[in-house]
Design an enzyme around this catalytic site. Structure first.
Site, PDB file in Angstrom:
ATOM      1  N   LYS A  96      43.142  45.906  34.835  1.00 38.13           N
ATOM      2  CA  LYS A  96      41.865  45.640  34.178  1.00 38.13           C
ATOM      3  C   LYS A  96      41.662  46.569  32.971  1.00 38.13           C
ATOM      4  CE  LYS A  96      39.548  46.228  38.019  1.00 38.13           C
ATOM      5  NZ  LYS A  96      40.698  46.361  38.954  1.00 38.13           N
ATOM      6  N   THR A  97      41.943  47.850  33.150  1.00 37.26           N
ATOM      7  CA  THR A  97      41.812  48.790  32.043  1.00 37.26           C
ATOM      8  C   THR A  97      42.787  48.451  30.930  1.00 37.26           C
ATOM      9  OG1 THR A  97      41.078  50.557  33.522  1.00 37.26           O
ATOM     10  CG2 THR A  97      41.945  51.222  31.394  1.00 37.26           C
ATOM     11  N   ASP A 141      34.017  50.656  32.921  1.00 38.78           N
ATOM     12  CA  ASP A 141      34.784  50.577  34.162  1.00 38.78           C
ATOM     13  C   ASP A 141      33.846  50.745  35.355  1.00 38.78           C
ATOM     14  OD1 ASP A 141      36.981  50.281  35.732  1.00 38.78           O
ATOM     15  OD2 ASP A 141      37.707  52.337  35.482  1.00 38.78           O
ATOM     16  N   THR A 190      35.824  46.232  40.807  1.00 36.44           N
ATOM     17  CA  THR A 190      36.568  45.866  42.013  1.00 36.44           C
ATOM     18  C   THR A 190      35.671  45.159  43.020  1.00 36.44           C
ATOM     19  OG1 THR A 190      36.112  48.051  42.945  1.00 36.44           O
ATOM     20  CG2 THR A 190      38.176  47.786  41.737  1.00 36.44           C
TER      21      THR A 190
END
Length: 382
Positions: A96-97, A141, A190
């Site tokens: 994802k990052t 994030d 998440t």
């Protein structure tokens, strides 16, 4: 000189953990750090500078998400405007990052990186938003862990590109509107289910990252081995990929540990023998289950007779936090058929008993008459 994207806040980043100079609000400018890979000593520095893919075409796996994101970014480039806000969800370590960094690189735009836990007050978010430039990418994030006050401010900023700064307190307080340049929020989480619906609806594109298959992980390991100048044969690469739980972060970490074992024992080659010996040393079994996974399964079977057992009780039994068990261990165990989540709690499957070499007691698990046995409605005439 080459841009080196900083790693995220998790230990064992699949593409390396970078030293981060944080701002007072907990954020940092991801473009502020320039690294010359040739000037960095040691494998860890090369991991930081080289392992993270820079372009979407170099991103392995996730073909559906990659194709969708490529369309969104290409359309935005042709319009000459920032793309819609992007939400990336999925278990930890799937990229994802990396996709957030690639989004900024594809748009040739700067990126500001921060996290939900770092934004506990609306003023923290206001200071970040007020410093954004036109077209900049704001990466949040663990966005589901933002405070409620910051979330409500983010609603307005994402939709209308403005924030209201409240000056003073009580009856004399005044709201001063602050116009913001167009920008793009890339959120990563998440736990997508914990995002409030108003926030989730403001993302124009939502991509869910799933676990990788063995073939994609082999490609990732080969690329990493080449960049780290590690000699690896096909059998060693396949063994590492097979035990990596479908996660690139774990695959790259295991590659480096097998590399260490091979160097210490003089072979200097990541082959099948080195992979098997190193992974046994680091408690990764033949099915890719690590200490936490086996601890969860053994507690479920040995202490609770296969379940059902609640998440909190199970977490206490293995000495971990419930969030750790739910987000780190459970997704893979459920996906691979070692555990079933039911309204009454977690239940071990037949595969779990077989993996642990135990005999399931009668009336538990998937045995006839157990909690997973089919039942008929009371008013069913049959």
């Amino acid at each position: 000189m080459t841009d080196a994207y900083p790693g995220n806040a998790y230990p064992g980043d699949p593409y390396g953990d970078a030293a981060i100079d944080r701002e007072s609000d907990g954020s940092f400018d991801a473009n502020a750090r320039i690294v010359d890979p040739a000037a960095v000593e040691g494998d860890e520095g090369r991991v930081e500078a080289a392992l993270r893919p820079r372009r979407l075409e170099d991103f392995p796996g996730q073909p559906r998400v990659r194709e969708q994101l490529a369309l969104v970014l290409e359309a935005a480039r042709r319009r000459g405007a920032p793309p819609d806000h992007i939400l990336l969800s999925g278990p930890p370590g799937l990229g994802k990052t990396t996709l957030a960094m690639i989004t900024a690189a594809e748009l040739e735009a700067p990126i500001r990186v921060t996290s939900g836990p770092a934004i506990q007050h609306a003023g923290d978010l206001a200071s970040i938003l007020s410093s954004l430039t036109e077209g900049e990418v704001l990466f949040l994030d663990e966005i589901h862990r933002m405070s409620r006050a910051a979330e409500e401010m983010l609603y307005l900023a994402m939709e209308d590109f403005r924030v209201d700064i409240v000056v003073g307190k009580g009856p004399g307080a005044t709201a001063i509107p602050l116009e913001l340049p167009p920008f793009t929020v890339v959120g990563a989480t998440t736990r997508a289910g914990l995002l409030p619906a108003p926030l989730r609806d403001r993302f124009g594109f939502t991509g869910h990252l799933d676990f990788y298959d063995t073939g994609d992980l082999e490609a990732i390991i080969r690329r990493s081995a080449t960049l780290l100048e590690i000699e690896a044969d096909d059998h060693g690469v396949h063994e590492i990929a097979r035990r990596s739980r479908g996660t690139p972060r774990i695959a790259n970490r295991l590659l480096r540990r097998v590399r260490d074992w091979a160097q210490v024992h003089g072979s200097h080659v990541v082959d099948l023998a080195a992979a098997e010996a190193a992974l046994a040393l680091f408690d990764v079994d033949a099915s890719g289950l690590d200490r936490l996974d086996r601890g969860v399964l053994e507690a479920l079977c040995r202490r609770f007779a296969g379940g059902p057992v609640g998440l909190s009780t199970l977490a206490v039994a293995v000495g971990e936090e419930p969030d750790t068990v739910e987000t780190v261990a459970e997704p893979y165990l459920v996906r691979e058929g070692y555990m079933i989540r039911t309204p009454r709690g977690r239940v071990a499957t037949t595969r779990t008993w077989e993996h642990l070499g135990l005999e399931p007691p009668a009336g538990t698990g998937e045995a006839p008459g157990g909690p997973m046995a089919p039942t008929l409605p009371l008013d069913d005439p049959s």
